[in-house]
Design an enzyme around this catalytic site. Sequence first.
Site, PDB file in Angstrom:
ATOM      1  N   PRO A  27      38.756 109.361  -6.102  1.00  0.00           N
ATOM      2  CA  PRO A  27      39.647 108.612  -5.213  1.00  0.00           C
ATOM      3  C   PRO A  27      39.670 109.186  -3.794  1.00  0.00           C
ATOM      4  O   PRO A  27      39.931 110.362  -3.600  1.00  0.00           O
ATOM      5  CB  PRO A  27      41.030 108.768  -5.859  1.00  0.00           C
ATOM      6  CG  PRO A  27      40.777 109.271  -7.222  1.00  0.00           C
ATOM      7  CD  PRO A  27      39.493 110.010  -7.183  1.00  0.00           C
ATOM      8  N   GLU A  28      39.338 108.343  -2.848  1.00  0.00           N
ATOM      9  CA  GLU A  28      39.507 108.675  -1.439  1.00  0.00           C
ATOM     10  C   GLU A  28      40.497 107.664  -0.867  1.00  0.00           C
ATOM     11  O   GLU A  28      41.151 106.950  -1.616  1.00  0.00           O
ATOM     12  CB  GLU A  28      38.157 108.620  -0.717  1.00  0.00           C
ATOM     13  CG  GLU A  28      37.113 109.532  -1.365  1.00  0.00           C
ATOM     14  CD  GLU A  28      35.763 109.488  -0.691  1.00  0.00           C
ATOM     15  OE1 GLU A  28      35.705 109.113   0.493  1.00  0.00           O
ATOM     16  OE2 GLU A  28      34.760 109.827  -1.333  1.00  0.00           O
TER      17      GLU A  28
END
Length: 292
Positions: free
Chosen positions: A2-3
Amino acid sequence: MPELPEVESTVRYLKERVEGLSIERAVILWHRTIALNRGKSFSQQVAGATITEVFRRGKLVGMRLAGASDQFLFTHLRMSGSLDVLPSSFDVAPHDRVIIFLSNGKSIRFNDTRKFGRMYLTPSPDEVVRSLGVEPLSAEFTPELLQRLLAGRKRAIKPALLDQSLIAGLGNIYVDESLWRSGIHPLSPCSSLPEDAWRSLRRSIQEILSEAVSLLGTDFGDGVVDGGMYRPSVYGRTGERCPRCSGEISRIVVGQRGTHLCLSCQPKPRKARHRVKLTRGAKAPSQKRRKR
DNA sequence: CAAACTCCCTGTTAGC
DNA sequence: TGCTAACAGGGAGTTT
């Protein structure tokens, strides 16, 4: 992993499912997930509070908790974390680390295979968020600011872009994608980049992040947390064709991170101090191995 | 002060 | 085919 776009998706998902609900209790299944908690037990602290707002800052999911004393609960998903809202009657899943039971018969499940994810509970959000840099999708993130943040540094551009205290939310995928779109080699020293690189780079970063946000994150097929539709151009595509020039996509290591690029679109800087190691070549002996 | 290194974790994969 | 060790990676903490 996750960014910013994946975290933004998570926040939007949570917003419509938990805002306005109150917390009945919480169960900690892996204690080290709770990285910051002043005072009483985590469950005691959050029980009875109302989730009044879900928001994002960098890669953090933030929840404002209104109760006897206001609190903020931040979650960092790190590599493998995800937040889901399920009926409370559902069984605990493998790798569930924290479960927060809500007033409507549902519960938030923080699932995190690799146990890198963290939750921070604090009355002052600044304690968690203080060290973060500029939001790359904000109006504040101008070419001039980007240049001011980076141009004076000697370090390579990629690790600089990954530094959350400078820009908050970029990770390995979107940095590789942004550098490719701007035709910048990841090992280029910040101080070596030409004047117009900053304008181009800011534009690439915003375009790619916006696109990924609108597509709900990156499509991996294997990720639990991702599941969006964004298709990387170079990230994870070693050996495939560059979408722009049809050259071959290479994989090198920059600052201990796997890095994907097109060598013809992103020419190597003249005096790179680091060695460039191609995956396809003979593997270099790994000199660093821990002893314990 | 900036930059680089170490460690935390476990599912996946390369190599034999 | 089956096994093991390497690998992956964000960021806090430590060292250079």
